[in-house]
Motif scaffolding. Structure first.
Motif, short mmCIF file in Angstrom:
data_model
loop_
_atom_site.label_atom_id
_atom_site.label_comp_id
_atom_site.label_asym_id
_atom_site.label_seq_id
_atom_site.Cartn_x
_atom_site.Cartn_y
_atom_site.Cartn_z
N TYR A 1 0.82 -1.28 0.07
CA TYR A 1 0.06 -0.04 0.04
C TYR A 1 0.89 1.16 -0.12
O TYR A 1 2.02 1.30 0.25
CB TYR A 1 -0.98 0.06 1.31
CG TYR A 1 -0.19 -0.05 2.49
CD1 TYR A 1 -0.14 1.12 3.40
CD2 TYR A 1 0.17 -1.17 3.09
CE1 TYR A 1 0.51 1.23 4.81
CE2 TYR A 1 0.81 -1.12 4.65
CZ TYR A 1 0.95 0.10 5.15
OH TYR A 1 1.54 -0.11 6.28
N TYR A 2 0.35 2.40 -0.31
CA TYR A 2 0.90 3.70 -0.10
C TYR A 2 0.69 4.44 1.16
O TYR A 2 -0.61 4.43 1.34
CB TYR A 2 0.62 4.53 -1.36
CG TYR A 2 1.23 3.97 -2.76
CD1 TYR A 2 2.49 4.48 -3.24
CD2 TYR A 2 0.42 3.17 -3.55
CE1 TYR A 2 2.84 4.02 -4.55
CE2 TYR A 2 0.84 3.12 -4.53
CZ TYR A 2 2.01 3.33 -5.27
OH TYR A 2 2.47 2.88 -6.59
N GLN B 1 -2.02 -1.14 9.13
CA GLN B 1 -1.01 -0.43 8.16
C GLN B 1 -0.42 0.83 8.81
O GLN B 1 0.74 0.99 8.61
CB GLN B 1 -2.19 0.01 7.04
CG GLN B 1 -2.65 -0.87 6.16
CD GLN B 1 -3.48 -0.20 5.04
OE1 GLN B 1 -4.28 0.79 5.34
NE2 GLN B 1 -3.60 -0.67 3.93
N ASN C 1 -4.54 -8.73 6.40
CA ASN C 1 -5.03 -7.53 5.85
C ASN C 1 -6.28 -7.09 6.91
O ASN C 1 -7.51 -6.78 6.48
CB ASN C 1 -5.47 -7.38 4.55
CG ASN C 1 -4.42 -7.46 3.80
OD1 ASN C 1 -3.34 -7.16 3.71
ND2 ASN C 1 -4.55 -8.59 2.69
N VAL D 1 -3.58 7.05 3.42
CA VAL D 1 -3.04 5.92 2.52
C VAL D 1 -3.79 5.79 1.19
O VAL D 1 -4.81 6.57 0.86
CB VAL D 1 -3.20 4.59 3.19
CG1 VAL D 1 -2.47 4.65 4.63
CG2 VAL D 1 -4.73 4.12 3.41
N ASN E 1 -4.78 2.88 -1.11
CA ASN E 1 -4.81 1.32 -1.09
C ASN E 1 -4.47 0.65 -2.60
O ASN E 1 -5.20 1.31 -3.60
CB ASN E 1 -6.05 0.44 -0.65
CG ASN E 1 -6.13 0.65 0.77
OD1 ASN E 1 -5.06 0.17 1.38
ND2 ASN E 1 -7.04 1.29 1.58
#
Length: 425
Positions: free
Chosen positions: A237-238, A298, A373, A420, A422
């Motif tokens: 993910y970012y 995350q 997740n 974030v 995704n």
């Protein structure tokens, strides 16, 4: 109000300019008079219908005016609340856009309906325009219009004829993120580009979440919420290097959110979870990317340094929170500018201190089971906050494992957000 705000941004991104109360009501004006005049000047009315809207005398009154003025009405349904009384009489024969459980997935349907009504050609992503137009064949009154009103609770938004003024096409095609959108102001383009430029790709992996062994000598009472360390596996993910700043926030939600002190590069604070979620949803709707608040897993994985982790107890330092975060040591009275301290192993700033960061999850105690997740519980009372803020008196209440929680509608002092993205599969 959150849904109306987000919808207005989507419409404006498609060059349909919005007028929203209270944003565009002149000081000293009578709300009732201005709203009545706005409805009379419209030819299409979109009702955001929900349990709260059904109980609101403002919405009922606005709907009555629209009905009496013989406006075309399109209901946008936010939940399964049944029609009753006058509302049932006025809306029962209308075609609905059912927008629950996640209203942002129906933005394209609504934009296509509005565009069709005003005779405007648009191209929508990620849903194909042809599919949307097929759905719209059921609308009974595809009339040319000059305006559209959105009503929810005591707020309305009126959309006047298309006015294009200082709008831009924003193109971004780097590090696996692809965006091409029109209709942004220069301020919005700058804000969006800065957010995308600062995104860091976090390679997925497995880690132990909670009070891991390196925390044992530094546990506080707050750490009773982080018991039951357990293994978690995450996909890529970012995550943004920085907390969302006031300048970035105000480019998209200028009338929402609160801050203790102004400063363009200062982290947003005084945000509720609902505020933070609305900002992420707005960017998702505009860009087609999956912007979101980070899940708690995350957030902790990134704060620990991901797969590059040195197993520090603070995000980027083994023992000194002040090296990596703005804390009570500086005797701050409000949030600080982002990025002013040392970064962690992933190049992320301020994951210790400065402002709390809202996470997507409802709060509950961990189990010891491995999770893949994890999204948190499906329901609950409070949402999770992480990272600590500038007021925390005990630095060890800002460890990467430390958890807090609060009601999602509370504008909490020292609470902000980090975004974030995704990755779509």
């Amino acid at each position: 109000m959150v849904a109306a705000q987000a919808i207005c941004h989507v419409l404006e991104q498609n060059e349909i300019r919005c007028w929203m109360a209270p944003r565009n009501i002149p000081p000293g004006s009578d709300y009732g008079d201005v709203i009545d005049e706005a409805i009379k000047s419209c030819k299409v009315v979109v009702i955001l219908y929900s349990e709260k809207a059904a109980a609101s005398p403002w919405v009922t009154g606005e709907l009555n005016v629209a009905f009496e003025e013989q406006k075309t009405i399109i209901p946008f349904r936010l939940d399964k609340t049944p029609l009753k009384g006058q509302t049932r009489v006025m809306l029962n024969q209308r075609h609905w856009i059912d927008a629950y459980p996640d209203y942002k997935t129906k933005f394209n349907d609504l934009v296509a309906a509005v565009a069709m009504s005003i005779g405007k050609e648009i191209h929508l992503e990620p849903v194909a325009a042809e599919t949307l137009l097929k759905k719209l064949k059921h609308y009974k009154k595809p009339l040319l219009i000059t305006a559209i009103m959105i009503a929810v609770l005591a707020a309305i938004a009126v959309v006047y004829p298309v006015v294009v003024k200082q709008f831009h096409v924003c193109v971004y095609d780097k590090q696996g993120l692809h965006v091409k959108i029109k209709g942004l102001t220069s301020q919005q383009e700058d804000a969006l580009t800065s957010i995308l430029e600062d995104m860091v790709l976090v390679d997925g992996g497995t880690f132990v979440m909670g009070n891991t062994p390196e925390m044992e000598d530094y546990l506080t009472e707050q750490d009773c919420l982080s018991v039951n360390p357990h293994e978690v596996e995450l996909d890529n993910y970012y995550i943004c290097k920085y907390e969302v700043t006031q300048k970035q926030w105000r480019a998209f939600l200028p009338t929402e959110g609160k801050c203790i002190a102004d400063g363009e590069n200062t982290a947003m604070d005084m945000l509720s979870w609902e505020d933070a979620k609305a900002f992420a949803d707005t960017l998702s709707a505009i860009t087609g990317l999956q912007f979101a608040l980070p899940t708690e897993a995350q957030w902790e994985f990134a704060a620990r340094g991901g797969n590059k982790s040195h197993r520090y107890i603070f995000s980027g330092h083994a023992w000194d929170a002040t090296e990596v975060g703005w804390t009570s040591f500086e005797k701050l009275t409000s949030a600080h500018e982002v990025g002013g301290k040392r970064y962690n192993e992933l190049g992320l700033y301020d994951m210790t201190g400065n402002v709390f960061e809202w996470c997507a999850d409802y709060f509950e105690l961990y189990t010891t089971e491995k999770a893949i997740n994890p999204q948190g519980p499906s329901k609950g009372l409070n949402r999770v906050l992480r990272g600590g803020d500038f007021r925390i008196g005990n630095d060890f209440d800002m460890k990467v494992s430390t958890r807090y929680h609060d009601a999602p509608f509370v504008n909490r002092k020292g609470a902000g957000l980090r975004l974030v993205i995704n990755i779509q599969k």
